[in-house]
Design an enzyme around this catalytic site. Structure first.
Site, PDB file in Angstrom:
ATOM      1  N   HIS A 277      -4.230   0.309  -3.876  1.00 40.36           N
ATOM      2  CA  HIS A 277      -4.678   1.687  -4.183  1.00 40.36           C
ATOM      3  C   HIS A 277      -5.770   1.701  -5.260  1.00 40.36           C
ATOM      4  O   HIS A 277      -6.911   1.961  -4.969  1.00 40.36           O
ATOM      5  CB  HIS A 277      -3.530   2.626  -4.590  1.00 40.36           C
ATOM      6  CG  HIS A 277      -2.440   2.718  -3.592  1.00 40.36           C
ATOM      7  ND1 HIS A 277      -2.663   3.121  -2.305  1.00 40.36           N
ATOM      8  CD2 HIS A 277      -1.099   2.435  -3.673  1.00 40.36           C
ATOM      9  CE1 HIS A 277      -1.520   3.102  -1.635  1.00 40.36           C
ATOM     10  NE2 HIS A 277      -0.560   2.686  -2.435  1.00 40.36           N
ATOM     11  N   ASP A 328      -0.032   0.853   4.855  1.00 37.89           N
ATOM     12  CA  ASP A 328       0.916   1.270   3.829  1.00 37.89           C
ATOM     13  C   ASP A 328       2.096   2.041   4.402  1.00 37.89           C
ATOM     14  O   ASP A 328       3.051   1.450   4.882  1.00 37.89           O
ATOM     15  CB  ASP A 328       0.148   2.077   2.758  1.00 37.89           C
ATOM     16  CG  ASP A 328       0.988   2.372   1.529  1.00 37.89           C
ATOM     17  OD1 ASP A 328       2.134   1.897   1.456  1.00 37.89           O
ATOM     18  OD2 ASP A 328       0.509   3.091   0.633  1.00 37.89           O
TER      19      ASP A 328
HETATM   20 ZN   LIG Z   1       2.744   0.671  -0.936  1.00 31.23          ZN
END
Ligand SMILES: [Zn+2]
Length: 450
Positions: A277, A328
């Site tokens: 991220h 994810d």
């Molecule tokens: Zn994750």
């Protein structure tokens, strides 16, 4: 020896795909790559071409999904009623986590990884922290859940890097794990290391790496234990980083610095490390990540789904961080969508176009993703690399009339027609050869949801 004749193939160091490429492989490795136009006829003559498997469309190297939590697939379409944020989504995610055991996780992960294979993903990084029974008691085999994931990837026909995740506390200031989080914890980093050291899958499709869940979940004084374990083995090390501003605020309150600074000070950053991220970094954080050559795994469809925000992605790349991609939470499993979102989100953020070339997006989806997962010999259509081929049709409603170089801006996972992993055909004519993906997803998700 297997031969394929690709209508177009995207070769390393080429700004755009090449027409009519003969690709040969033996024992799972690419042994020859010959463009027929301008590159000369293959030495073996026309019989070779007659025997070759035709691959109409654009053939790419294998796509690497560098960040996965397989069980999140069960949440797709179930977390959108009413309002809510990352933290309320997390409560729903914990409900599913609490229901899983090694058998049900094998079934769910097998179907999820097979969905990835259909999307052209030949290798996945599983950021795995569902280690123990629901109340935190280890299974008879303390790595039973890890073994289920390795087996699931074998059934689905893809490679896996099991990023065994150290998850010890609930908050940056060290609150203990409670409720559904108890099954994530090993007590301390030394006991985490002891457990993961004992897990040595022998099948060549899997390898083991390490992960720090986040600065919320591993106390500062124990970060070096996890980093040292990975460093001694030359294993990849991943960490969730600054996905939410709340994590930055909590870290500053407890440690007086950003999460990136804390990781840097405890030896977590470096070229074998991937920060997942990195949506809310400071300028100093960007420099720390780039100068240490720490990679950044972007998960744009999840970041979108969870309203995380948009990170300064071009600046990360320019600072020196290699970029990779992950699905994810599997709200979407489509690396074409993830790749173009890197460019399109940057356009939204800056209100300007043209930040990343098609080759940069291809690199993030292929060779950089494989490198982030510890597979340095995959992700390129090059002699000596693993024979991973992903063919995208250029005659579908989405892709018809699109020049091959534009595929990343047009194609969807559903346009993938043919997938070869380590020289073995896994998907042909858009169908997985061994897994009925929709049926298995429906059954496996039904077992763990209400
Ligand atoms: Zn994750």
């Amino acid at each position: 020896m297997t031969r394929w004749l690709a209508e177009y193939a995207w070769l390393p160091d080429h700004a755009e795909p090449t027409a009519d490429v003969l690709i040969e492989a033996q024992d799972g490795r690419i042994t020859d790559v010959t463009p027929l136009v301008g590159g000369g006829a293959p030495t073996a003559g026309v019989e070779v071409l007659r025997d070759a498997v035709r691959l109409p469309g654009l053939t790419l190297p294998g796509l690497a999904n560098a960040h996965s939590h397989a069980f999140h697939r069960a949440l797709r379409g179930r977390t959108h009623a009413g309002r809510g944020d990352f933290w309320t989504w997390r409560d729903r995610m914990y409900d599913v986590a609490a229901r899983l055991d090694p058998d049900s996780y094998l079934a769910l992960a097998r179907a999820t990884y097979a969905e990835m294979a259909l999307a052209g993903i030949t290798c996945v990084g599983e950021f795995h922290y569902l280690h123990h029974g629901p109340d935190g008691t280890p299974y008879a085999d303390p790595n039973a859940m890890s073994a289920a994931l390795v087996e699931a990837a074998a059934h689905a026909g893809i490679r896996l890097t099991l990023l065994d995740t150290c998850y010890l506390t609930a908050t940056v200031d060290g609150a203990p794990l409670t409720g559904p989080q108890r099954r994530f914890g090993d007590g301390d980093a030394l006991r985490w290391a002891e457990r993961v050291t004992a897990f040595t899958p022998e099948n060549g499709h899997a390898r083991v790496g390490a992960a720090v869940h986040s600065v919320r979940a591993v106390p500062a004084e124990q970060l070096a234990t996890v980093a040292g374990w990975a460093d001694r083995r030359g294993a990849p090390l991943h960490v969730h980083l600054s996905e939410q501003p709340a994590e930055n605020d909590a870290c500053r309150a407890v440690h007086g610095c950003t999460p990136t600074r804390l990781l840097a000070d405890h030896g977590v950053l470096g070229p074998a490390t991937t920060a997942v991220h990195a949506t809310h970094p400071t300028s100093a954080d960007l420099a720390l990540l780039g100068e240490s050559r720490t990679g950044v795994c972007l998960c744009p469809t999840t970041e979108r789904d969870l309203a995380d925000g948009i990170g300064p992605v071009r600046r990360m790349a320019e600072a020196g961080s290699p970029l990779s991609l992950g699905s994810d939470s599997h709200a979407v499993v489509d690396l074409f969508e993830e790749a173009r979102a890197v460019e399109l989100d940057e356009r939204l953020r800056t209100r300007r176009r043209g930040h990343f070339t098609a080759v940069e997006l291809l690199t993030a989806a292929t060779v950089a993703g494989h490198a982030a997962l510890g597979w340095a010999d995959a992700g390129r259509l090059a002699v000596g690399d693993r024979a991973d081929l992903v063919t995208v049709r250029l005659d579908t409603a989405r892709t018809a009339g699109v020049p091959p170089v534009g595929a990343f801006f047009a194609a969807a996972a559903a346009d993938v027609s043919h997938v070869v992993v380590d020289g073995r055909v896994v998907v042909a004519d858009g169908r997985h050869l061994t897994v009925d993906v929709p049926a298995e997803l429906r059954t496996a998700i039904g077992e763990v949801t209400t």
